[in-house]
Write an enzyme that holds these catalytic residues in place. Structure first.
Site, PDB file in Angstrom:
ATOM      1  N   CYS A 122       0.562  -1.314   0.060  1.00  0.00           N
ATOM      2  CA  CYS A 122      -0.034  -0.132  -0.021  1.00  0.00           C
ATOM      3  C   CYS A 122       0.787   1.409   0.125  1.00  0.00           C
ATOM      4  O   CYS A 122       0.450   2.399   0.057  1.00  0.00           O
ATOM      5  CB  CYS A 122      -0.907   0.088   1.254  1.00  0.00           C
ATOM      6  SG  CYS A 122       0.122   0.154   2.758  1.00  0.00           S
ATOM      7  N   CYS A 181       5.110   1.904   3.917  1.00  0.00           N
ATOM      8  CA  CYS A 181       6.392   1.748   4.314  1.00  0.00           C
ATOM      9  C   CYS A 181       7.281   3.269   3.827  1.00  0.00           C
ATOM     10  O   CYS A 181       7.956   3.772   4.666  1.00  0.00           O
ATOM     11  CB  CYS A 181       7.102   0.649   4.105  1.00  0.00           C
ATOM     12  SG  CYS A 181       6.422  -0.892   5.032  1.00  0.00           S
ATOM     13  N   CYS A 193       4.808  -7.081   4.614  1.00  0.00           N
ATOM     14  CA  CYS A 193       4.449  -7.463   3.324  1.00  0.00           C
ATOM     15  C   CYS A 193       5.663  -7.976   2.779  1.00  0.00           C
ATOM     16  O   CYS A 193       5.866  -9.201   2.289  1.00  0.00           O
ATOM     17  CB  CYS A 193       3.647  -6.396   2.401  1.00  0.00           C
ATOM     18  SG  CYS A 193       2.224  -5.838   3.159  1.00  0.00           S
ATOM     19  N   CYS A 195       3.663  -3.144  10.161  1.00  0.00           N
ATOM     20  CA  CYS A 195       2.970  -2.437   9.304  1.00  0.00           C
ATOM     21  C   CYS A 195       2.416  -1.159   9.613  1.00  0.00           C
ATOM     22  O   CYS A 195       1.421  -1.008  10.083  1.00  0.00           O
ATOM     23  CB  CYS A 195       1.717  -3.540   9.223  1.00  0.00           C
ATOM     24  SG  CYS A 195       0.580  -3.655   7.703  1.00  0.00           S
ATOM     25  N   HIS A 246       5.353  -7.269  25.171  1.00  0.00           N
ATOM     26  CA  HIS A 246       4.973  -7.155  26.442  1.00  0.00           C
ATOM     27  C   HIS A 246       5.879  -6.992  27.562  1.00  0.00           C
ATOM     28  O   HIS A 246       5.456  -6.405  28.574  1.00  0.00           O
ATOM     29  CB  HIS A 246       4.274  -8.849  26.642  1.00  0.00           C
ATOM     30  CG  HIS A 246       3.613  -9.320  27.873  1.00  0.00           C
ATOM     31  ND1 HIS A 246       2.644  -8.683  28.281  1.00  0.00           N
ATOM     32  CD2 HIS A 246       4.185 -10.116  28.835  1.00  0.00           C
ATOM     33  CE1 HIS A 246       2.279  -8.900  29.492  1.00  0.00           C
ATOM     34  NE2 HIS A 246       3.276 -10.106  30.201  1.00  0.00           N
ATOM     35  N   CYS A 283       6.159  -3.310  27.949  1.00  0.00           N
ATOM     36  CA  CYS A 283       4.918  -2.549  28.236  1.00  0.00           C
ATOM     37  C   CYS A 283       4.609  -1.922  29.434  1.00  0.00           C
ATOM     38  O   CYS A 283       4.697  -2.573  30.498  1.00  0.00           O
ATOM     39  CB  CYS A 283       3.833  -3.306  27.620  1.00  0.00           C
ATOM     40  SG  CYS A 283       2.242  -2.581  27.681  1.00  0.00           S
ATOM     41  N   CYS A 306      -4.408  -3.396  31.323  1.00  0.00           N
ATOM     42  CA  CYS A 306      -3.756  -4.327  30.542  1.00  0.00           C
ATOM     43  C   CYS A 306      -4.668  -4.858  29.708  1.00  0.00           C
ATOM     44  O   CYS A 306      -5.771  -5.025  29.966  1.00  0.00           O
ATOM     45  CB  CYS A 306      -3.087  -5.558  31.210  1.00  0.00           C
ATOM     46  SG  CYS A 306      -2.477  -6.857  30.121  1.00  0.00           S
ATOM     47  N   CYS A 363      -4.828  -8.785  23.352  1.00  0.00           N
ATOM     48  CA  CYS A 363      -3.531  -7.923  23.211  1.00  0.00           C
ATOM     49  C   CYS A 363      -2.522  -9.152  22.750  1.00  0.00           C
ATOM     50  O   CYS A 363      -2.298 -10.151  23.256  1.00  0.00           O
ATOM     51  CB  CYS A 363      -2.915  -7.116  24.262  1.00  0.00           C
ATOM     52  SG  CYS A 363      -1.591  -6.333  23.694  1.00  0.00           S
ATOM     53  N   CYS A 383       8.077  -1.323  19.968  1.00  0.00           N
ATOM     54  CA  CYS A 383       6.987   0.092  19.933  1.00  0.00           C
ATOM     55  C   CYS A 383       6.897   0.655  21.454  1.00  0.00           C
ATOM     56  O   CYS A 383       6.594   1.939  21.267  1.00  0.00           O
ATOM     57  CB  CYS A 383       5.728  -0.435  19.685  1.00  0.00           C
ATOM     58  SG  CYS A 383       5.865  -1.357  17.948  1.00  0.00           S
ATOM     59  N   CYS A 426       0.359   2.222  19.936  1.00  0.00           N
ATOM     60  CA  CYS A 426      -1.094   1.117  19.880  1.00  0.00           C
ATOM     61  C   CYS A 426      -1.671   1.186  21.315  1.00  0.00           C
ATOM     62  O   CYS A 426      -2.683   1.742  21.546  1.00  0.00           O
ATOM     63  CB  CYS A 426      -0.874  -0.019  19.451  1.00  0.00           C
ATOM     64  SG  CYS A 426      -0.361   0.181  17.518  1.00  0.00           S
ATOM     65  N   CYS A 461      -2.046  -4.557  20.872  1.00  0.00           N
ATOM     66  CA  CYS A 461      -1.128  -4.746  19.879  1.00  0.00           C
ATOM     67  C   CYS A 461      -1.990  -5.762  18.955  1.00  0.00           C
ATOM     68  O   CYS A 461      -2.433  -6.663  19.571  1.00  0.00           O
ATOM     69  CB  CYS A 461      -0.077  -5.088  20.580  1.00  0.00           C
ATOM     70  SG  CYS A 461       1.067  -6.111  19.422  1.00  0.00           S
ATOM     71  N   CYS A 466       1.090  -6.458  14.337  1.00  0.00           N
ATOM     72  CA  CYS A 466       1.469  -6.181  13.028  1.00  0.00           C
ATOM     73  C   CYS A 466       2.800  -6.597  12.246  1.00  0.00           C
ATOM     74  O   CYS A 466       2.932  -6.655  11.151  1.00  0.00           O
ATOM     75  CB  CYS A 466       1.045  -4.785  12.576  1.00  0.00           C
ATOM     76  SG  CYS A 466       2.694  -3.599  13.127  1.00  0.00           S
TER      77      CYS A 466
HETATM   78  S1  SF4 Z   1      -1.574  -4.379  27.194  1.00  0.00           S
HETATM   79 FE1  SF4 Z   1      -0.566  -6.134  26.000  1.00  0.00          FE
HETATM   80  S2  SF4 Z   1       1.504  -5.692  25.730  1.00  0.00           S
HETATM   81 FE2  SF4 Z   1       0.960  -4.330  27.575  1.00  0.00          FE
HETATM   82  S3  SF4 Z   1       1.251  -5.741  29.297  1.00  0.00           S
HETATM   83 FE3  SF4 Z   1      -1.013  -6.121  28.575  1.00  0.00          FE
HETATM   84  S4  SF4 Z   1      -0.867  -7.703  27.299  1.00  0.00           S
HETATM   85 FE4  SF4 Z   1       1.301  -6.986  27.474  1.00  0.00          FE
HETATM   86  S1  SF4 Z   2       0.335  -3.707  16.351  1.00  0.00           S
HETATM   87 FE1  SF4 Z   2       1.989  -3.957  18.081  1.00  0.00          FE
HETATM   88  S2  SF4 Z   2       3.785  -4.347  16.734  1.00  0.00           S
HETATM   89 FE2  SF4 Z   2       2.277  -3.517  15.481  1.00  0.00          FE
HETATM   90  S3  SF4 Z   2       2.737  -1.053  15.904  1.00  0.00           S
HETATM   91 FE3  SF4 Z   2       1.389  -1.668  17.246  1.00  0.00          FE
HETATM   92  S4  SF4 Z   2       2.343  -2.243  19.051  1.00  0.00           S
HETATM   93 FE4  SF4 Z   2       3.798  -2.186  17.492  1.00  0.00          FE
END
Ligand code: SF4
Ligand code: SF4
Length: 299
Positions: free
Chosen positions: A50, A53, A154, A192, A229, A232, A248, A254, A263, A275, A282, A285
């Protein structure tokens, strides 16, 4: 008509007064033009994807700015969204780069590579009056490049175009299409889109230090070693029962516990947010199987 860089500079110098260029601007122009001549060449191909990137790349301000990267650090020889040339002139830029820099240029592949029906589901141009497909292009240019970067999910794993029944026959670039054909392993930068920092830092690292240390999926360990994770800030803060709430999101599906990316540290949109902090889980992606099943489950 084609004009050499030197002729272009001569013309600018001769016409400086007429086109309103100051001496300082002329000197800057000379730096830029000669940097482009000596900087490592990059050919960027776009297959089934698309262009996200590329758009992500244009959002770069770290490790360098996108202007600095494109003007001073690398010489982008071909990128069909960023270059002004079109048609035969644009395609001849690829041929010129390959003959002048055989074994020395960086090939960036964005988008997936269809293989069904001899790759005719993604045609870049024509050669000898025949379609020149993305499959032809990566097979021809991949072995001649010094480094091959698969930018985004991709290109790395197939992503959206490979999802479901995969009628265009998308295959993995590294393990299937170019397996054993390139000098170095292919560098996968899934996401992505691919994160602009990851992309530019990888290119800069290649120029400075050479091949990075990769994991078994061909990803630079520096950026993909850890799970979302593990990084996070919501870990251990109690389960949330609704998107947008502050806890969470594990019980909401997630995918952070199985996704390798940085990220939470690097964030997106120039470190503004990512995200989970934006109130959604999450969706993984950057993983091989993203888009193979529904991202959200509504009951
Ligand atoms: S929100 Fe998602 S990445 Fe963050 S602690 Fe919870 S399960 Fe893990
Ligand atoms: S979906 Fe997950 S891996 Fe993709 S940008 Fe969001 S947090 Fe990062």
């Amino acid at each position: 008509m084609r004009i050499s860089r030197r002729d272009f500079l001569k013309w600018c110098t001769a016409s400086a007064a007429a086109i309103g260029l100051t001496k300082i601007e002329l000197e800057k122009l000379e730096d830029v033009v000669f940097a482009a001549e000596s900087a490592p060449p990059v050919v960027w191909l776009q297959g089934s994807g698309c262009s996200g990137c590329s758009i992500s790349l244009l959002n770069t301000i770290q490790e360098t700015t996108i202007d600095d990267l494109l003007i001073n650090k690398i010489s982008m020889k071909y990128h069909h969204n960023l270059m002004t040339a079109a048609g035969d002139l644009a395609i001849s830029a690829i041929d010129d780069t390959v003959s002048q820099y055989d074994g020395k240029f960086i090939l960036v592949v964005e988008g997936a590579v269809p293989t069904a029906n001899n790759g005719t589901y993604c045609v870049l141009s024509e050669k000898n009056n025949q379609p020149w497909t993305m499959l032809d292009a990566v097979k021809e240019l991949g072995p001649k490049a010094k480094y091959v970067i698969a930018a985004g999910t991709c290109a790395s794993f197939g992503g959206v175009p490979k999802a479901g029944v995969n009628p265009t026959g998308i295959k993995r670039l590294d393990k299937e299409i170019l397996n054993g054909l390139t000098k170095n392993e292919i560098i996968n930068l899934p996401g992505c889109p691919a994160h602009p920092y990851t992309l530019t830092k990888t290119i800069v690292d290649l120029l400075l230090y050479g091949m990075p240390r990769l994991d078994k999926e061909g990803r630079p360990q520096a950026f993909y070693k850890e799970k979302i994770h593990g990084l996070c800030p919501r870990r251990g803060r109690g389960q949330s029962s609704q998107l947008g709430e502050s806890g969470c999101y594990k019980s909401l599906g997630c995918q952070g516990p199985r996704t390798n990316n940085n990220c939470p540290i690097r964030k997106w949109n120039n470190k503004v947010n990512w995200c989970v902090d934006a109130g959604q889980p999450c969706i993984s992606c950057a993983s091989e199987d993203v888009w193979q099943k529904p991202v959200y489950k509504f009951e």
